[in-house]
Scaffold this motif. Structure first.
Motif, PDB file in Angstrom:
ATOM      1  N   THR A   1      78.007   8.320  23.279  1.00  0.00           N
ATOM      2  CA  THR A   1      79.297   9.007  23.370  1.00  0.00           C
ATOM      3  C   THR A   1      79.109  10.517  23.480  1.00  0.00           C
ATOM      4  OG1 THR A   1      80.395   7.259  22.108  1.00  0.00           O
ATOM      5  CG2 THR A   1      81.506   9.382  22.221  1.00  0.00           C
ATOM      6  N   ARG A   2      78.211  11.058  22.649  1.00  0.00           N
ATOM      7  CA  ARG A   2      77.966  12.506  22.659  1.00  0.00           C
ATOM      8  C   ARG A   2      77.389  12.954  24.002  1.00  0.00           C
ATOM      9  NH1 ARG A   2      73.960  16.155  21.784  1.00  0.00           N
ATOM     10  NH2 ARG A   2      72.382  14.523  21.584  1.00  0.00           N
ATOM     11  N   LEU A   3      76.395  12.215  24.505  1.00  0.00           N
ATOM     12  CA  LEU A   3      75.751  12.596  25.755  1.00  0.00           C
ATOM     13  C   LEU A   3      76.667  12.366  26.956  1.00  0.00           C
ATOM     14  CD1 LEU A   3      72.133  11.274  25.104  1.00  0.00           C
ATOM     15  CD2 LEU A   3      72.905  13.651  25.143  1.00  0.00           C
ATOM     16  N   THR A   4      77.532  11.356  26.866  1.00  0.00           N
ATOM     17  CA  THR A   4      78.495  11.137  27.949  1.00  0.00           C
ATOM     18  C   THR A   4      79.460  12.313  28.035  1.00  0.00           C
ATOM     19  OG1 THR A   4      78.379   8.727  27.740  1.00  0.00           O
ATOM     20  CG2 THR A   4      80.336   9.628  28.815  1.00  0.00           C
ATOM     21  N   ARG A   5      79.891  12.816  26.873  1.00  0.00           N
ATOM     22  CA  ARG A   5      80.780  13.977  26.845  1.00  0.00           C
ATOM     23  C   ARG A   5      80.065  15.193  27.459  1.00  0.00           C
ATOM     24  NH1 ARG A   5      82.083  13.498  22.069  1.00  0.00           N
ATOM     25  NH2 ARG A   5      80.546  14.852  21.104  1.00  0.00           N
ATOM     26  N   GLN A   6      78.799  15.394  27.117  1.00  0.00           N
ATOM     27  CA  GLN A   6      78.039  16.498  27.702  1.00  0.00           C
ATOM     28  C   GLN A   6      77.865  16.322  29.212  1.00  0.00           C
ATOM     29  OE1 GLN A   6      74.314  17.247  25.775  1.00  0.00           O
ATOM     30  NE2 GLN A   6      75.208  17.492  23.747  1.00  0.00           N
ATOM     31  N   THR A   7      77.671  15.076  29.636  1.00  0.00           N
ATOM     32  CA  THR A   7      77.518  14.805  31.068  1.00  0.00           C
ATOM     33  C   THR A   7      78.794  15.147  31.811  1.00  0.00           C
ATOM     34  OG1 THR A   7      75.920  13.038  30.616  1.00  0.00           O
ATOM     35  CG2 THR A   7      77.003  13.002  32.765  1.00  0.00           C
ATOM     36  N   ARG A   8      79.943  14.802  31.231  1.00  0.00           N
ATOM     37  CA  ARG A   8      81.228  15.148  31.853  1.00  0.00           C
ATOM     38  C   ARG A   8      81.395  16.664  31.946  1.00  0.00           C
ATOM     39  NH1 ARG A   8      83.341  11.607  35.055  1.00  0.00           N
ATOM     40  NH2 ARG A   8      83.380   9.502  34.175  1.00  0.00           N
TER      41      ARG A   8
END
Length: 411
Positions: A254-261
């Motif tokens: 979840t954290r890395l997906t947010r950073q990817t966005r």
């Protein structure tokens, strides 16, 4: 080469601005169509996964029918069967992200109902067939082959409770309580495992979508030759996201997906700006090519080069001397024209304030050239160079070499 490079600033007229805006609109429409195609691909893929799980659940529920009817759970089984029929139509109609999420949630709820039905049948069988009651619990557990991985602690509790119930299967007094304990443990375990599986599947879906979009943007930028800051960091971020997804670490995913966005948004804006600069440069370069003959200049067609969003070309005067021209984005929606000319045409004059340099012959040619740019939709500002009036180095040009110029020596 004589003196320092000469330069001026170029602006597009209304017609050329509209041309630039139209190119931007087409680019945005192309990107929108690409997103729609990707959405359609993702929907098809997710719909296939939904259909496969729906089929597996339908087969499981069909196998529950006789036991449910024989043990007073016929009405619940019929309702579940009707729900699955309706859900099949819902899955077939999935067309976007919200409907995908709704279909996954509905399927998850139906799976939980099927699990609860196994537990209810087990409770009814416990009053008649003790071994069959345990078998009904085990059937429900077998429907979740990944349950131990998702809830290892709960899986251990269920195993211990079932073993205890089996030890008392021959005891009418002790078995009911042992079976109830096992049923409670199984229900809690399956609920936790189911919730964790659905959460993991959800965050993985979102991670996969973000990963695909950023990967596509990186590939597009690299193919275009855009040397954007952050491309290496973005690639490293994608590797970390893949590793977290493989591990099944939901909070990290979840954290890395947010950073990817966030990285996707930032790089998209940078790439759009880069493409705007490139489009502007190409429009100015096209005008430059068209305007050269009016100033008595001849283009060397093999000299046109591109360096990022800048372009460079060589033209020849009637005398044969070269004038090298560069079109360099100025960072504010326009471009800078930078010139380097062959020939010793600089003149030093004395004035009341000190020495001033003039560049009479080259200036005359370049000013005539800049006037010829106007009918082509490009307005060029006053011609300047270091030593003319107050020395000032042009902001977009920091050395006595033109962009992409690595071989010419100054004379």
């Amino acid at each position: 080469m004589s003196g320092s490079p000469k330069y001026s600033y170029a602006e597009l007229d209304r017609m050329r601005e509209q041309q630039l805006a139209e190119q931007r609109r087409k680019r945005e429409e192309k990107a929108r169509q690409k997103r729609l195609r990707e959405l359609a691909r993702r929907v098809r893929s997710e719909r296939e996964k939904l259909s496969a799980r729906h089929s597996a659940l339908s087969a499981r529920v069909a196998g529950q029918r006789d036991g449910a009817r024989a043990n007073g759970e016929g009405a619940r089984h019929t309702h579940l069967t009707t729900t699955l029929t309706s859900l099949a139509a819902t899955i077939a109609a999935v067309s976007d992200e919200p409907s995908l999420e709704a279909a996954w949630a509905a399927l998850a709820a139906a799976e939980q109902t099927a699990t609860a039905l196994d537990v209810a049948v087990s409770a009814a069988l416990a009053r008649q067939q003790r071994s069959a009651a345990l078998a009904a619990l085990e059937t429900g557990l077998a429907a979740f082959p990944d349950r131990a991985e998702l809830d290892p602690e709960g899986a251990g509790d269920v195993t211990a409770a079932l073993d205890e119930a089996r030890r008392h299967v021959g005891s009418p007094d002790r078995f009911p309580a042992a079976r109830a304990t096992a049923a409670d443990a199984a229900e809690r375990h399956l609920r936790r495992a189911h919730e964790r599986r659905e959460e993991l599947a959800r965050v993985r879906r979102h991670a996969e979508q973000a990963h695909q979009e950023l990967t596509s943007l990186i590939a597009e930028a690299e193919q275009a030759g855009a040397g954007l800051d952050g491309l290496d960091a973005a690639a490293a971020l994608l590797r970390r996201l893949t590793a977290a997804s493989d591990r099944g670490d939901t909070s990290e995913i979840t954290r890395l997906t947010r950073q990817t966005r966030q990285q996707l948004t930032s790089l998209s804006a940078d790439f759009d700006g880069w493409l705007d600069e490139l489009a502007c440069t190409r429009i100015v370069l096209d005008a430059v090519r068209r305007a050269l003959p009016a100033a008595g200049l001849r283009l060397d067609p093999d000299s046109v080069q591109t360096d990022g969003t800048s372009s460079i070309l060589t033209a020849h005067r009637a005398s044969g001397d070269r004038i090298v021209m560069a079109v360099v984005p100025d960072g504010s929606g326009g471009a800078q024209l930078v010139y380097e000319a062959e020939g010793h045409d600089f003149v030093t004059r004395l004035s009341a304030t000190g020495e001033e340099q003039s560049c009479d012959l080259t200036a005359e040619v370049l000013e005539r050239f800049q006037e010829a740019l106007e009918p082509e939709g490009v307005r060029a500002g006053e011609l300047s160079w270091q030593g003319k009036g107050k020395p000032e180095r042009p902001p977009a040009f920091e050395a006595n070499r033109l962009p992409g110029d690595r071989s010419r020596e100054r004379r």
